[in-house]
Write a protein that holds these residues in place. Structure first.
Motif, mmCIF file in Angstrom:
data_model
loop_
_atom_site.group_PDB
_atom_site.id
_atom_site.type_symbol
_atom_site.label_atom_id
_atom_site.label_comp_id
_atom_site.label_asym_id
_atom_site.label_seq_id
_atom_site.Cartn_x
_atom_site.Cartn_y
_atom_site.Cartn_z
ATOM 1 N N ASN A 104 -1.314 -1.085 6.596
ATOM 2 C CA ASN A 104 -0.283 -0.506 5.737
ATOM 3 C C ASN A 104 0.096 -1.423 4.583
ATOM 4 O O ASN A 104 1.043 -1.141 3.849
ATOM 5 N N LEU A 105 -0.646 -2.532 4.428
ATOM 6 C CA LEU A 105 -0.327 -3.479 3.360
ATOM 7 C C LEU A 105 -1.348 -3.467 2.227
ATOM 8 O O LEU A 105 -0.969 -3.545 1.053
ATOM 9 N N PHE A 106 -2.635 -3.395 2.577
ATOM 10 C CA PHE A 106 -3.668 -3.499 1.550
ATOM 11 C C PHE A 106 -4.766 -2.468 1.774
ATOM 12 O O PHE A 106 -5.196 -2.251 2.908
ATOM 13 N N ASP A 114 -12.249 -5.907 5.875
ATOM 14 C CA ASP A 114 -11.323 -4.790 5.699
ATOM 15 C C ASP A 114 -9.854 -5.189 5.729
ATOM 16 O O ASP A 114 -8.994 -4.381 5.372
ATOM 17 N N GLY A 115 -9.547 -6.381 6.193
ATOM 18 C CA GLY A 115 -8.163 -6.811 6.279
ATOM 19 C C GLY A 115 -7.997 -7.865 7.346
ATOM 20 O O GLY A 115 -8.969 -8.413 7.883
ATOM 21 N N LEU A 116 -6.739 -8.151 7.674
ATOM 22 C CA LEU A 116 -6.428 -9.157 8.678
ATOM 23 C C LEU A 116 -6.439 -8.518 10.060
ATOM 24 O O LEU A 116 -5.777 -7.510 10.300
ATOM 25 N N VAL A 117 -7.182 -9.129 10.980
ATOM 26 C CA VAL A 117 -7.313 -8.627 12.345
ATOM 27 C C VAL A 117 -6.479 -9.492 13.275
ATOM 28 O O VAL A 117 -6.474 -10.723 13.169
ATOM 29 N N SER A 118 -5.764 -8.852 14.190
ATOM 30 C CA SER A 118 -5.007 -9.551 15.223
ATOM 31 C C SER A 118 -5.609 -9.220 16.578
ATOM 32 O O SER A 118 -5.906 -8.057 16.867
ATOM 33 N N MET A 119 -5.800 -10.254 17.412
ATOM 34 C CA MET A 119 -6.334 -10.061 18.766
ATOM 35 C C MET A 119 -5.436 -10.767 19.765
ATOM 36 O O MET A 119 -5.078 -11.933 19.581
ATOM 37 N N SER A 120 -5.075 -10.055 20.840
ATOM 38 C CA SER A 120 -4.289 -10.638 21.912
ATOM 39 C C SER A 120 -5.200 -11.390 22.869
ATOM 40 O O SER A 120 -6.433 -11.348 22.760
ATOM 41 N N ALA A 121 -4.587 -12.078 23.854
ATOM 42 C CA ALA A 121 -5.378 -12.822 24.835
ATOM 43 C C ALA A 121 -6.285 -11.902 25.635
ATOM 44 O O ALA A 121 -7.357 -12.308 26.078
ATOM 45 N N ARG A 168 0.814 -1.211 0.000
ATOM 46 C CA ARG A 168 0.000 0.000 0.000
ATOM 47 C C ARG A 168 0.851 1.265 0.000
ATOM 48 O O ARG A 168 0.386 2.349 -0.372
ATOM 49 N N VAL A 169 2.106 1.160 0.409
ATOM 50 C CA VAL A 169 2.989 2.324 0.519
ATOM 51 C C VAL A 169 3.627 2.609 -0.833
ATOM 52 O O VAL A 169 4.055 1.691 -1.541
ATOM 53 N N LEU A 170 3.718 3.887 -1.201
ATOM 54 C CA LEU A 170 4.356 4.257 -2.462
ATOM 55 C C LEU A 170 5.806 3.785 -2.481
ATOM 56 O O LEU A 170 6.488 3.810 -1.448
ATOM 57 N N PRO A 171 6.311 3.355 -3.648
ATOM 58 C CA PRO A 171 7.679 2.823 -3.715
ATOM 59 C C PRO A 171 8.734 3.778 -3.170
ATOM 60 O O PRO A 171 9.732 3.348 -2.594
ATOM 61 N N GLN A 219 -9.786 -7.473 -0.799
ATOM 62 C CA GLN A 219 -10.915 -8.257 -1.274
ATOM 63 C C GLN A 219 -10.580 -8.990 -2.570
ATOM 64 O O GLN A 219 -11.139 -10.062 -2.851
ATOM 65 N N ALA A 220 -9.676 -8.437 -3.362
ATOM 66 C CA ALA A 220 -9.288 -9.100 -4.617
ATOM 67 C C ALA A 220 -8.597 -10.437 -4.362
ATOM 68 O O ALA A 220 -8.518 -11.276 -5.261
#
Length: 578
Positions: free
Chosen positions: A344-346, A327-334, A14-17, A352-353
């Protein structure tokens, strides 16, 4: 002037080169990125064969299993030879290769108690029940309570109505319980255990002789639709059906008391456990339930509007649980602290693609591994990437596809089957021949056009003798496959014997290749203002670059099966050493 690249990192699409970190990548394929350098991964290794085109693979006590559907296996908390699973019809238990229904049915009918003879003294009211006991030590719920019987010392009680043990569940014993009144009330206590039989029983057990209290009075068999099985600490297991989350009686995986059920607001999609915390992912907001015993589990809703959209994408990394949302990958702690790690990736449309609704999630080291396979118009888009969550998230792509995957916690290995295949491969084993990595740097944009005159690529390590031996073995295997395939191939066939378009232009009728399995391979391409300007194949020595041009934009692309430690572009030899 010089540009140095070390401490290499992966992609942030997602970040410009030009805005990537100096060590960031526009592309990163088949590279480990866990040691600061560019180190290639190793070629997958065939370890077993299972039924082709199955969606679930698992290894239990050295035996590989597979299932056509989405099945959740969990080792039992009571014995190493027992394996429990849901998702393949009603919940099941496998012992020594034999599959049993997990549900242990109770005796259906109540006993009839009758007394004969004359008695004296105080009159007691007696009730009786019995249970089934399996060869695995499991005890069923009791049968319905018998009729009330008034008993006095001297009377003989006979129990009738015992049923024959049902087949298919390993039932070998019966336990008979009798009511007993004490200071804290009346309860049922063990008075006899015998081989399973439909014979009558005569109660001659003295009034003050009895064993343990009935443990299974409020146990229940697991519902047939129970799914999403996971193991927890303290002998607990959890699973769900609809909006209800069930817990087994600790250390009793066959018993799932309804009194422990927790109900959430949305249909449950998947469960994951970290220590004594159960993370509950739903079609709405997620929940956490915490406690050391099913009776003390307290649930809390997480105020996060990111529903889980795919149970196969849920991965327990140990320190966190990841799941795919719209919307993307979610991370959850204990503790239930959530974050959208792919922010910052997609973008949402790029995510969704990849069809996260059908993707397969797994684990590679401490990274989240995602296998995707979807159609974009008439073109198939399939592949895999690993997301590193240790700091600022980045991803590394891998040249494989998978229709099933499983991570073995005991040896930290990821196993997969390619779509439609039954060959179980270990991804990036600790031994074997290295892949050819591909890594492209960020776009270094200078304030003004400039010409770099020299490049130096420092290697981290040459190919070891073991690496070369593995490459030689791969080459010999490929040559043997070609030798076997050529005599029965279409080579020498008549013109027009094959339809146009069956192979890609420049394609091959053979699925094997001698590329990159002959020995050390390295190439670095210097790109200026978007055009390849020079290619080098030498490591650990400065190489002069062509003069006569200047550029503002500079990039470096690397292909290698040996490790790279650092890359330096400099205006002159003097700048290189300054």
């Amino acid at each position: 002037m010089k540009v140095g690249i070390t401490g290499f990192s992966g992609e942030q699409p997602r970040v410009l080169p030009t805005m990537l970190p100096d060590a960031g990548a526009r592309e990163a394929w088949d590279v480990r990125l866990d040691d600061g350098g560019l180190t290639p991964t190793r070629r997958s290794r065939l370890v077993a064969t299972v039924t082709a085109n199955h969606r679930t693979i698992y290894r239990h006590n050295g035996t590989w299993l597979s299932r056509a559907g989405d099945v959740h296996f969990a080792p039992g908390p009571v014995a190493q030879d027992r394996l429990y699973y849901t998702g393949d019809g009603a919940p099941k238990m496998q012992v020594a290769g034999v599959v049993y229904p997990l549900a242990l049915p109770p005796p259906a009918a109540a006993l009839t108690a009758s007394a004969t003879g004359s008695g004296t003294g105080e009159v007691f009211t007696r009730l009786y029940v019995y249970t089934w006991v399996t060869s695995f030590g499991e005890e069923s719920e009791p049968c319905p309570v018998s009729n009330e019987l008034l008993w006095q010392s001297g009377k003989t009680v006979t129990l009738t109505g015992f049923a024959s043990a049902p087949a298919g569940r390993g039932i070998t014993k019966q336990r008979i319980y009798r009511s007993q009144t004490g200071k804290v009330g009346t309860y049922l206590y063990l008075i006899a255990e015998r081989n399973a039989s439909n014979s009558d029983f005569t109660d001659t057990v003295p009034v003050d002789t009895f064993g343990e209290s009935l443990p299974s009075a409020d146990w229940n068999a697991p519902p047939d639709g129970l799914t999403g099985l996971v193991s927890m600490a303290n002998g607990m297991m959890a699973a769900f059906t609809g909006r209800d989350v069930y817990f087994c009686e600790p250390w009793r995986p066959h018993a799932w008391p309804e009194k422990y059920v927790l109900t959430v607001d949305y249909p449950v999609v998947a469960l994951a456990a970290i220590d004594t915390t159960l993370l509950i992912m739903t079609e709405g907001q997620p929940y956490v339930a915490q406690g050391t015993h099913p009776s003390t589990m307290a649930q809390k809703r997480i105020e996060l509007n990111l529903p889980c959209i795919n149970a196969r994408g849920v991965v327990n990394l140990g320190f966190a649980v990841c799941y795919p949302s719209h919307d993307g990958l979610v991370s959850m702690s204990a503790g239930g602290t959530p974050s959208l790690v792919t922010g910052n990736l997609f973008r949402k449309d790029d995510w969704q693609a990849l069809s996260p609704q059908t993707a397969i999630g797994s684990q590679l080291g401490q990274r989240y591994m995602m296998f995707y396979d979807t159609m974009v118009g008439t073109r198939r888009n399939a592949g895999a990437f690993a997301i590193d969550l240790s700091g600022t998230a980045f991803l590394v792509r891998h040249t494989i596809t998978a229709g099933a995957a499983w991570y073995d916690l005991r040896n930290s290995a990821l196993y997969y089957c390619a779509p439609g295949s039954g060959e179980v491969q270990e991804l990036h084993p600790t031994e074997g021949s290295p892949n050819v990595l591909s890594w492209s740097s960020k776009e270094f944009l200078l304030p003004a056009p400039h010409n770099f005159g020299v490049i130096l690529v420092d290697s981290l390590a040459a190919l070891t003798a073991a690496d070369q031996a593995a490459l030689d073995a791969d080459r010999a295997a490929v040559l043997a496959q070609l030798a076997a395939a050529i005599p029965i191939s279409d080579l020498g066939a008549p013109i027009n014997a094959k339809p146009i378009g069956e192979l890609l232009v420049g394609g091959d009728v053979f699925s094997v290749s001698l590329a990159a399995i002959s020995g050390p391979e390295f190439e670095a391409i210097v790109i200026a203002d978007g055009e390849p300007k020079f290619s080098i194949r030498h490591l650990d020595r400065p190489v002069r670059l062509p003069a006569g041009f200047k550029a503002r934009s500079w990039e470096i692309a690397v292909r290698s099966n040996v490790s790279v430690k650092q890359i330096t572009l400099a205006t002159s030899m003097a700048d290189l050493t300054s």
